[in-house]
Enzyme design. Structure first.
Site, short mmCIF file in Angstrom:
data_model
loop_
_atom_site.label_atom_id
_atom_site.label_comp_id
_atom_site.label_asym_id
_atom_site.label_seq_id
_atom_site.Cartn_x
_atom_site.Cartn_y
_atom_site.Cartn_z
N TRP A 21 0.96 0.55 -3.43
CA TRP A 21 -0.05 -0.20 -2.69
C TRP A 21 -1.21 -0.63 -3.59
O TRP A 21 -2.15 -1.25 -3.14
CB TRP A 21 -0.59 0.63 -1.52
CG TRP A 21 -0.95 2.03 -1.90
CD1 TRP A 21 -2.14 2.47 -2.39
CD2 TRP A 21 -0.10 3.17 -1.82
NE1 TRP A 21 -2.09 3.81 -2.64
CE2 TRP A 21 -0.84 4.27 -2.29
CE3 TRP A 21 1.22 3.37 -1.40
CZ2 TRP A 21 -0.31 5.56 -2.36
CZ3 TRP A 21 1.74 4.65 -1.46
CH2 TRP A 21 0.99 5.72 -1.93
N GLU A 34 -3.59 3.53 3.69
CA GLU A 34 -4.63 4.53 3.96
C GLU A 34 -4.31 5.36 5.20
O GLU A 34 -4.58 6.55 5.23
CB GLU A 34 -6.00 3.86 4.08
CG GLU A 34 -6.55 3.35 2.76
CD GLU A 34 -6.67 4.46 1.70
OE1 GLU A 34 -6.82 5.64 2.07
OE2 GLU A 34 -6.59 4.14 0.50
N GLN A 39 -3.63 13.00 5.48
CA GLN A 39 -2.90 14.27 5.57
C GLN A 39 -1.59 14.30 4.80
O GLN A 39 -0.79 15.21 4.98
CB GLN A 39 -2.54 14.63 7.03
CG GLN A 39 -3.52 14.20 8.07
CD GLN A 39 -4.38 15.33 8.56
OE1 GLN A 39 -4.37 16.39 7.98
NE2 GLN A 39 -5.13 15.09 9.59
N LEU A 77 7.47 11.42 8.58
CA LEU A 77 6.16 11.42 7.91
C LEU A 77 5.15 12.32 8.64
O LEU A 77 4.14 12.72 8.07
CB LEU A 77 5.63 9.98 7.84
CG LEU A 77 4.58 9.61 6.80
CD1 LEU A 77 4.97 10.05 5.39
CD2 LEU A 77 4.32 8.11 6.82
N GLY A 78 5.45 12.64 9.91
CA GLY A 78 4.59 13.56 10.66
C GLY A 78 3.34 12.88 11.22
O GLY A 78 3.07 11.71 10.95
N TYR A 79 2.60 13.63 12.02
CA TYR A 79 1.37 13.13 12.65
C TYR A 79 1.62 11.74 13.24
O TYR A 79 1.06 10.74 12.81
CB TYR A 79 0.22 13.07 11.64
CG TYR A 79 -0.13 14.41 11.05
CD1 TYR A 79 -0.96 15.29 11.74
CD2 TYR A 79 0.38 14.81 9.82
CE1 TYR A 79 -1.28 16.53 11.21
CE2 TYR A 79 0.07 16.05 9.28
CZ TYR A 79 -0.76 16.90 9.98
OH TYR A 79 -1.08 18.11 9.44
N TYR A 117 -13.34 8.11 7.00
CA TYR A 117 -12.65 8.00 5.72
C TYR A 117 -11.88 6.68 5.62
O TYR A 117 -12.04 5.91 4.66
CB TYR A 117 -11.70 9.19 5.49
CG TYR A 117 -10.74 8.86 4.38
CD1 TYR A 117 -11.18 8.85 3.05
CD2 TYR A 117 -9.45 8.42 4.65
CE1 TYR A 117 -10.35 8.45 2.02
CE2 TYR A 117 -8.60 8.01 3.63
CZ TYR A 117 -9.05 8.04 2.32
OH TYR A 117 -8.23 7.62 1.32
N ASP A 135 -12.06 11.86 1.05
CA ASP A 135 -10.93 12.63 1.58
C ASP A 135 -11.05 14.07 1.03
O ASP A 135 -12.06 14.43 0.41
CB ASP A 135 -9.60 11.98 1.20
CG ASP A 135 -9.28 12.13 -0.28
OD1 ASP A 135 -10.20 12.48 -1.06
OD2 ASP A 135 -8.12 11.92 -0.66
N CYS A 194 -11.40 16.63 -18.28
CA CYS A 194 -12.05 15.91 -17.17
C CYS A 194 -13.15 14.98 -17.68
O CYS A 194 -14.01 15.39 -18.46
CB CYS A 194 -12.65 16.93 -16.20
SG CYS A 194 -13.55 16.14 -14.85
N SER A 299 -0.58 20.98 12.78
CA SER A 299 -1.89 21.40 12.26
C SER A 299 -2.43 22.60 13.03
O SER A 299 -3.13 23.43 12.49
CB SER A 299 -2.88 20.24 12.32
OG SER A 299 -2.93 19.74 13.64
FE1 SF4 Z 1 -13.66 19.43 -11.53
FE2 SF4 Z 1 -13.81 20.76 -13.84
FE3 SF4 Z 1 -14.15 18.12 -13.75
FE4 SF4 Z 1 -15.99 19.73 -12.78
S1 SF4 Z 1 -15.34 19.58 -14.89
S2 SF4 Z 1 -15.22 17.87 -11.83
S3 SF4 Z 1 -14.72 21.34 -11.91
S4 SF4 Z 1 -12.25 19.25 -13.27
#
Ligand code: SF4
Length: 364
Positions: A21, A34, A39, A77-79, A117, A135, A194, A299
């Site tokens: 999508w 969406e 869920q 797919l449920g719900y 959402y 979400d 991250c 649920s």
């Molecule tokens: Fe999440 Fe770690 Fe990134 Fe913080 S640093 S947003 S805890 S993955």
């Protein structure tokens, strides 16, 4: 804020998954994806989305469809209230708005089954509106990023609303959710890779595993359903249709009733037969024993379907007047495959078919 936006969008541009999508932001396709993603994991939604948009490529095609076909395509797919609401939304949009999906979050929220959402996601992704969409994945990222123990939905919407990028709101919302799904996971988040590590307060304070605080588990009650797999002398099975509203509304099932206290499950299955046919002669094709039992968790409740085989001569017409079922049909295996069944009922149908194929305990 700008740094967070930039870091997240750069990461998203490099790492986003090629989901079906994502390349086409046609409002109807965004809305379908969406609603399906409520869920449900993206990996599960993929094939359903492809089948759905092939069969119903436009909101008009969906509005004109028969509800049974709509539920059939959603089967598994449920719900299922999501499918019924999406169908109603398509009809409303075609009736009142010339087939145009509303382009603001406020107007979207007026449609059946569209909450904060989904309205924010559709408004931002399809129409470029600067709206947040939070979400479960985004909630986790935000709670960790700002080191919040138990943020309320309105706090989260406010935080996300302050972060969302003006120039790419849809991508920003998807990036936040994607980061939660793939990097900032509930367990073992990959903080080392991250893009938000530098501004992340939980990372700096060592509280990542505590954010957000886990909600206490509530125990879910289990209800046994005595289920009758009734076959005719021509080996067709009786399926009944559930009432339109409520759990699994409009879906088809082998008839069954909740087992009363001190009642044997087979007695509840026999009660279902009496509700449909009165005092009709039946015989067991499972030697009075249980064919199988299948658990399905919703649920808020769990159903334990305990299934027994019965045979009825010919194919009498059931009397539905004093039952909750809205329709009933004698089905061949092929016809049954076309009906909208829940995942548990589909599994039961497969088990019954396997018994018939191998001959073990099969109806003669
Ligand atoms: Fe999440 Fe770690 Fe990134 Fe913080 S640093 S947003 S805890 S993955």
């Amino acid at each position: 804020m700008k740094k967070i936006q930039r870091a997240l969008l750069d990461w998203y541009d490099q790492h986003r998954r090629p989901l079906p999508w994502r390349d086409n932001t046609d409002p109807y396709r965004v809305l379908v994806s969406e609603v399906m993603l409520q869920q449900t994991r993206a990996e599960t939604v993929g094939p359903y989305f492809e089948r759905w948009t092939t069969r119903f490529p436009t909101v008009e095609a969906l509005a004109e469809a028969d509800q049974e076909e709509v539920l059939g395509l959603w089967s598994g797919l449920g719900y299922y209230s999501r499918a019924r609401n999406l169908h109603r939304t398509a009809m409303i949009v075609c009736d009142r708005n010339g087939g145009r999906i509303p382009d603001t979050a406020e107007a979207l929220r007026e449609l059946p089954g569209i909450g904060e959402y989904t309205a924010g996601a559709v408004a931002s992704i399809a129409f470029g509106r600067c709206e947040p969409a939070v979400d479960g994945n985004a909630r986790r990222v935000l709670a960790r990023l700002f080191d919040l123990e138990a943020p309320t939905p309105s706090e989260l919407r406010q935080l996300a609303g302050g972060l969302v990028a003006n120039d790419r709101p849809g991508d920003f919302n998807q990036a936040l959710m994607e980061l939660g799904a793939r990097v900032c996971r509930p367990r073992s988040p990959e903080c080392q890779s991250c893009p938000l590590q530098a501004p992340c307060l939980s990372h700096a304070r060592g509280t990542v595993d505590l954010r957000p605080a886990r909600r206490p588990r509530t125990s879910i009650p289990t209800y046994a359903i005595g289920t009758a797999v009734i076959v005719s002398t021509t080996d067709r099975a009786l399926l009944t249709r559930r009432p339109e509203n409520g759990l699994l509304g409009g879906m088809w099932e082998y008839p069954g009733l909740q087992v009363d206290q001190d009642e044997e499950p087979i007695a509840a299955a026999a009660r279902a037969i009496r509700e449909l046919f009165g005092d009709i002669a039946v015989e067991s094709w499972s030697d009075g024993g249980e064919l199988t039992e299948i658990t399905h968790t919703f649920s808020h409740r769990r159903h334990l379907y305990r299934a027994f085989g019965f045979r009825i001569s010919d194919e009498p017409v059931p009397d539905l007047s004093s039952t909750d079922w809205t329709d009933a049909r004698w089905c061949s295996a092929d016809a049954l495959a076309e009906l909208p069944l829940s995942a548990a009922q589909r599994k039961l149908a497969q088990i019954v078919a396997a018994i018939e194929t191998t001959g073990a305990e099969a109806p003669c």
